[in-house]
Design a protein around this motif. Structure first.
Motif, PDB file in Angstrom:
ATOM      1  N   ARG A 117      -1.538  -0.399   5.448  1.00 32.99           N
ATOM      2  CA  ARG A 117      -0.767  -0.570   6.689  1.00 32.99           C
ATOM      3  C   ARG A 117       0.629   0.036   6.565  1.00 32.99           C
ATOM      4  O   ARG A 117       1.112   0.714   7.475  1.00 32.99           O
ATOM      5  CB  ARG A 117      -0.634  -2.053   7.044  1.00 32.99           C
ATOM      6  N   ILE A 118       1.274  -0.210   5.435  1.00 34.04           N
ATOM      7  CA  ILE A 118       2.618   0.333   5.194  1.00 34.04           C
ATOM      8  C   ILE A 118       2.571   1.855   5.222  1.00 34.04           C
ATOM      9  O   ILE A 118       3.386   2.513   5.878  1.00 34.04           O
ATOM     10  CB  ILE A 118       3.176  -0.180   3.849  1.00 34.04           C
ATOM     11  N   HIS A 126       9.301  -2.086   6.909  1.00 33.14           N
ATOM     12  CA  HIS A 126       8.084  -2.717   6.389  1.00 33.14           C
ATOM     13  C   HIS A 126       8.336  -4.109   5.821  1.00 33.14           C
ATOM     14  O   HIS A 126       7.522  -4.630   5.067  1.00 33.14           O
ATOM     15  CB  HIS A 126       7.471  -1.813   5.318  1.00 33.14           C
ATOM     16  N   ARG A 127       9.440  -4.713   6.192  1.00 34.78           N
ATOM     17  CA  ARG A 127       9.870  -5.994   5.613  1.00 34.78           C
ATOM     18  C   ARG A 127       8.761  -7.057   5.651  1.00 34.78           C
ATOM     19  O   ARG A 127       8.482  -7.712   4.654  1.00 34.78           O
ATOM     20  CB  ARG A 127      11.115  -6.493   6.334  1.00 34.78           C
ATOM     21  N   GLU A 128       8.111  -7.222   6.797  1.00 32.30           N
ATOM     22  CA  GLU A 128       7.077  -8.260   6.912  1.00 32.30           C
ATOM     23  C   GLU A 128       5.888  -7.968   6.004  1.00 32.30           C
ATOM     24  O   GLU A 128       5.389  -8.867   5.319  1.00 32.30           O
ATOM     25  CB  GLU A 128       6.627  -8.414   8.360  1.00 32.30           C
ATOM     26  N   ASP A 129       5.401  -6.733   6.014  1.00 29.13           N
ATOM     27  CA  ASP A 129       4.268  -6.384   5.154  1.00 29.13           C
ATOM     28  C   ASP A 129       4.632  -6.482   3.678  1.00 29.13           C
ATOM     29  O   ASP A 129       3.799  -6.877   2.858  1.00 29.13           O
ATOM     30  CB  ASP A 129       3.744  -4.980   5.467  1.00 29.13           C
ATOM     31  N   LEU A 130       5.843  -6.135   3.324  1.00 26.45           N
ATOM     32  CA  LEU A 130       6.244  -6.197   1.911  1.00 26.45           C
ATOM     33  C   LEU A 130       6.172  -7.627   1.379  1.00 26.45           C
ATOM     34  O   LEU A 130       5.881  -7.836   0.199  1.00 26.45           O
ATOM     35  CB  LEU A 130       7.641  -5.614   1.718  1.00 26.45           C
ATOM     36  N   ARG A 157       1.827   3.267   8.767  1.00 26.45           N
ATOM     37  CA  ARG A 157       2.999   3.145   9.630  1.00 26.45           C
ATOM     38  C   ARG A 157       4.066   4.176   9.261  1.00 26.45           C
ATOM     39  O   ARG A 157       4.626   4.838  10.136  1.00 26.45           O
ATOM     40  CB  ARG A 157       3.589   1.736   9.561  1.00 26.45           C
ATOM     41  N   SER A 158       4.340   4.326   7.977  1.00 29.57           N
ATOM     42  CA  SER A 158       5.366   5.269   7.546  1.00 29.57           C
ATOM     43  C   SER A 158       4.974   6.701   7.894  1.00 29.57           C
ATOM     44  O   SER A 158       5.766   7.451   8.472  1.00 29.57           O
ATOM     45  CB  SER A 158       5.603   5.134   6.036  1.00 29.57           C
ATOM     46  N   THR A 213      -2.678  -4.315   2.967  1.00 33.99           N
ATOM     47  CA  THR A 213      -1.257  -4.346   3.295  1.00 33.99           C
ATOM     48  C   THR A 213      -0.609  -3.025   2.917  1.00 33.99           C
ATOM     49  O   THR A 213       0.167  -2.458   3.695  1.00 33.99           O
ATOM     50  CB  THR A 213      -0.558  -5.524   2.580  1.00 33.99           C
ATOM     51  N   THR A 228      11.737  -2.226  -4.608  1.00 34.49           N
ATOM     52  CA  THR A 228      12.069  -1.228  -3.605  1.00 34.49           C
ATOM     53  C   THR A 228      13.440  -0.616  -3.836  1.00 34.49           C
ATOM     54  O   THR A 228      14.286  -1.187  -4.522  1.00 34.49           O
ATOM     55  CB  THR A 228      12.068  -1.839  -2.183  1.00 34.49           C
ATOM     56  N   LEU A 246       8.916   6.620   1.321  1.00 38.62           N
ATOM     57  CA  LEU A 246       8.682   6.254   2.714  1.00 38.62           C
ATOM     58  C   LEU A 246       9.897   6.671   3.535  1.00 38.62           C
ATOM     59  O   LEU A 246      10.945   6.018   3.482  1.00 38.62           O
ATOM     60  CB  LEU A 246       8.443   4.746   2.840  1.00 38.62           C
TER      61      LEU A 246
END
Length: 142
Positions: A118-119, A86-90, A122-123, A115, A98, A79
């Motif tokens: 989404r990550i 992506h802290r919240e999704d992770l 976004r990336s 989820t 990671t 990524l």
């Protein structure tokens, strides 16, 4: 990294164990959908799109916009916008580990698929839009 043009299907067919191969095939399908591009081999990395990176140190090169390396221990997702984005999704993803720009999945079936999607969206979108990552300047080349 260099685009090597190897056969993605042949590479996938050789992945062991079988569970890792299934995870890699699942991720290739997801990355194809997210990127809108066909996979290409970058050595032992399956990449989607290409970009040029330049680190603050001056080191530069080429890389997929988003990539997958199915290793024996885990499938590695690269990524380029960095993991911190992506802290919240992770927190909601499920079992993973990671690195600075890597997401390691030992069992794709154990993570929340929406989820993960989404990550990846976004990336890929961040890099495709020409955004600079937390540790490199990025320019999309294809």
């Amino acid at each position: 990294m260099k685009l090597t043009g190897g056969d993605v299907d042949a590479f996938l067919a050789k992945i062991t164990p079988a569970a890792r191969r299934r995870d890699a095939e699942t991720l290739v399908d997801l990355l194809r959908e997210v990127s809108g591009q066909e996979p290409a081999m970058w050595g032992t990395v399956i990449g989607f799109g290409s970009c040029h990176y330049r680190y603050p140190t001056g080191t530069e090169g080429d890389s997929p916009v988003i990539g997958l390396a199915p290793r024996k221990q885990a499938c590695t997702l690269y990524l380029l916008d960095g993991i911190a984005a992506h802290r919240e999704d992770l927190a909601d993803l499920g079992p993973h580990s990671t690195g600075v720009g890597c997401l390691y999945l030992k069992d794709v079936g154990a993570v929340d698929r929406e989820t993960l999607r989404r990550i990846l969206v976004r990336s890929h979108g961040f890099v495709a839009a020409g955004g600079d990552g937390e540790y490199a300047q990025l320019t999309v080349t294809a």
